[in-house]
Enzyme design. Structure first.
Site, short mmCIF file in Angstrom:
data_model
loop_
_atom_site.label_atom_id
_atom_site.label_comp_id
_atom_site.label_asym_id
_atom_site.label_seq_id
_atom_site.Cartn_x
_atom_site.Cartn_y
_atom_site.Cartn_z
N ALA A 1 1.18 21.59 -6.18
CA ALA A 1 0.69 20.31 -6.70
C ALA A 1 1.51 19.18 -6.08
CB ALA A 1 0.84 20.30 -8.21
N GLU B 1 4.52 28.43 -11.12
CA GLU B 1 4.35 27.50 -12.25
C GLU B 1 5.27 27.80 -13.43
OE1 GLU B 1 1.98 28.63 -10.38
OE2 GLU B 1 0.52 27.04 -9.97
#
Ligand code: NAD
Length: 698
Positions: free
Chosen positions: A61, A123
């Site tokens: 991201a 993550e």
């Protein structure tokens, strides 16, 4: 254009070009979706390749967009858009495909990768989970065990391993784009193969399978919120069709996002990257070359410190006063390497290669060609001064002279030399070859080039180097004293040692303060206090411990300390003898012992850290609050999921923290609890430590 489209005959190549790591910014998400939909509608296009320019595939991201309101198209929609395409889509992977980048690749119908590539879903390290289908598609293609491994560890998986798992269809040495185009062409007849349509054999992965897995990771993930949510997602992937599984993933993703741990872990992620930003130092600051290192003292610390350099391929000369001490030191180093080799983590050749980088000596003259010399001898100013005078006489011009002192004044040590600008503190933590933290102590006269060199060097030897100013105990140990004092006062006021330990363990510390004291040896603090004025420490916290030491209960090393230990065991057991001492000392102090809640114990111990941290920050002994958090997470086991003591204080609200500290000051009437001026100032202006850091960064 961050995403472009090129037609090569029947094949459309969608290229992402968003340096440095092709992060999934809004422009990238929008560009991919727009082009993929256009290609789907274009009859002349028979298959599609998604590739990246620059040094890597999409590596995650866009951290610049963290915290900002999400803007459509959202990644789950982009990913679904790719999977739904009616013609084959092939991902061409080089560098790293991480997080959202891997989720994009998983939604492609086929994947080609360079052998040097790596994939991963990291993550969990940020307190969240792969929320764009990663938890649903990865187990479908790689199998449940591999998905659990990759998603719970967040580790980078090499392309070869990923190929074995079925995540990569073809490995190539080079020209990944050509290979992907060839594969796309070959798959035109076959059509799409959608990961989301694959099914998992649910009969194998029942409740007992997942319970067993939970047990296997329980110790490692204790206290963490996200790993359990990752497991629940994978459980859903086993039993639910893709669409429903994705819904479950979304719910659990939101749970993670709303949990304070996500903010804390993301804070730690950024904090780690901030530490090397140092006022007065930039790329243009000159650096000195470190080709050879000298270490003085081959005791507990010296040997471990030396190993760091040998591990980085830098030759080390170890100096001791006597041959037997030198032999012992080198022997410990070898034993450490042999142990690593026995675990299969180092080949015997590598052990020999590292040992060959060691040179032992009793003669200071042998340090004359060293570029950096680190002193790790006994902790007394007198000895340190002697060592630095000898060093000053032999070290070459431009050599950096460092002390590993835990508490002593580095300015005073520097002043004994004729070159104080070359002197600084390099405070390693024990065991020095293992612990990631390095406090880099900037003395009054330290040359910026010396500091810059050591900041770079910390990275080179795999440490996180945090710059501290000269004060008693620098950042970490200065705060630690306050933590131990409150833990010990809790005991003398009525808590049992094991209750204090349990409270801090449950808060997330790897061990409670009483167990830590026994492990470190109670005699260290005892001897230290003997050299101090009784007015300079809280005697009611230490007198009972002094009595414990005087009974020859020095801690784990002698099988008895605050706790009893069975022969050969490291498991602490409450000691009736010590309890009797504690009760006597409480009575002597006129204290009516009363029980304490875990909450009270945690509050006192942690806020003592915070208040002292705020003093350190206010005095400019740390550059930012987040540096203090890095020190505590890496050097003292403060749970990263709480973001370090300063972030934790922000989470509690500084107004609350300030009021609590004032309350303690009033209740205990001790100067130790005087609120830090900076804490007061921030609390009164409604600010946080994070805001203080941001304002100071300008
Ligand atoms: P140690 O007692 O284990 O080792 C000190 C070594 O220095 C001994 O081997 C001794 O023979 C040698 N030595 C003493 N005087 C010397 C001299 N003049 N020249 C050469 N060698 C000499 O001590 P340690 O625990 O390794 O601590 C060393 C330093 O590191 C101290 O300043 C200490 O405060 C600091 N430190 C210790 C720890 C820890 O956990 N042990 C952690 C961080 C920093």
């Amino acid at each position: 254009m961050v995403v472009s489209l090129e037609k090569r005959g029947e094949i459309a190549v969608i290229s992402v070009n968003n340096p440095p790591v092709n992060a999934l910014s809004h422009g990238v998400r929008d560009g991919i979706l727009t082009h993929i939909q256009a290609c789907d509608a274009d009859e002349a296009v028979k298959a599609i390749v998604i590739a990246c320019e620059g040094r890597t595939f999409i590596a995650g991201a866009d951290i610049k967009e963290f915290g900002a309101p999400p803007k459509a198209p959202h990644l789950p929609d982009v990913v679904q858009g790719i999977e739904d395409v009616s013609k084959p889509v092939v991902a061409a992977i080089h560098g790293t495909a991480l997080g959202g980048g891997l989720e994009v690749a998983l939604s492609c119908h086929y994947r080609v990768a360079l052998t040097s590539a790596k994939i991963g879903l990291p993550e969990v390290k940020l307190g969240i989970l792969p929320g764009a289908g990663g938890t649903q598609r990865f187990p479908r293609i790689a199998g449940v065990e591999n998905a659990l491994d990759a998603i719970i560890s967040g580790r980078h998986v090499k392309a070869a391993e990923a190929a074995k798992w079925g995540v990569i269809d073809q490995l190539v040495e080079d020209n990944v784009l050509d290979a992907a185009i060839a594969m796309a062409t070959a798959k035109i007849a076959e059509g799409p193969r959608r990961t989301g349509e694959m099914e998992i054999d649910s009969s194998v992965y029942d409740q007992s399978f997942f319970d067993g897995f939970r047990k296997s990771i329980a110790r490692k993930t204790r206290g963490y919120f996200a790993p359990e949510r990752c497991i629940r997602c994978i459980e859903a992937a086993v039993v639910l069709p893709l669409k429903e599984g994705l819904q479950r993933e979304r719910e659990l993703f939101m749970e993670c996002m709303q949990n304070p741990q996500a903010r804390a872990l993301q804070h730690m992620f950024f904090a780690d990257r901030q530490v090397s930003r140092i006022p007065g130092i930039d790329k243009t600051t000159p650096r000195r070359e470190i080709k050879k290192v000298g270490i003085i003292g081959a005791g507990t610390m010296g040997g471990g410190i030396a190993m760091n350099f040998a591990n980085a391929g830098i030759p080390v000369t170890l100096l001791e006063v006597q041959q037997d001490a030198l032999d012992r030191g080198l022997g410990v180093v070898r034993k450490n390497y042999d142990r690593t080799a026995a675990k299969g983590k180092l080949t015997t050749e590598a052990v020999e290669a590292r040992m060959a980088l060691f040179n032992g000596t009793l003669d200071y003259a042998d340090l004359s060609d060293c570029d950096l010399i680190i002193e790790a001898v006994f902790e007394t100013m007198e000895i340190k001064k002697k060592v630095f005078s000898s060093l000053d006489a032999v070290a070459k011009e431009g050599a950096i002279l460092a002390t590993n002192t835990s508490y002593l004044n580095v300015d005073e040590i520097a002043a004994i030399t004729k070159r104080p600008a070359d002197v600084l503190g390099l405070h390693f933590f024990s065991p020095a070859n293992v612990m990631r933290l390095l406090e880099i102590v900037r003395a009054e006269k330290t040359d910026p080039a010396v500091l810059a060199t050591c900041v770079d060097l910390a990275k080179k030897i795999g440490k996180v180097g945090v710059v501290a100013g000269v004060c008693h105990g620098f950042i970490g140990n200065r705060m630690l004293g306050h933590y131990f004092r409150e833990a010990s006062l809790s005991v003398i006021e009525g808590a049992l040692p094991e209750e204090v330990d349990a409270a801090m363990f449950d808060f997330g510390m790897p061990m409670g303060p009483m167990t830590v004291s026994d492990m470190a040896g109670l005699d260290i603090g005892y001897l230290n206090r003997k050299g101090m004025d009784r007015a300079d420490y809280e005697t009611s916290a230490t007198d009972w411990m002094d009595r414990v030491v005087e009974m020859d209960r020095k801690g784990l090393k002698v099988g008895a300390g605050i706790y009893d230990y069975d022969e050969g065991s490291r498991t602490p057991k409450p000691s009736a003898t010590v309890m009797a001492i504690i009760e006597e000392e409480s009575a002597k102090l006129g204290i009516a012992r009363e029980g304490k809640t875990a909450e009270e114990i945690v509050e006192r111990c942690v806020l003592a850290l915070v208040n002292e941290g705020a003093k350190i920050l206010g005095e400019g002994m740390a550059y930012r609050a987040s540096d203090i958090d890095v020190v505590y997470a890496n050097g003292y086991g403060f749970p990263p999921y709480r973001g370090g003591p300063m972030h934790y204080a922000d989470h509690l609200g500084l107004k609350n923290v300030y009021e609590k500290v004032c309350g303690f000051a009033e209740k205990y009437g001790k100067r130790w609890w005087k609120p830090a001026p900076l804490l007061k100032e921030l609390a009164e202006s409604g600010k946080s430590f994070a805001e203080y850091d941001r304002e100071n960064a300008k």
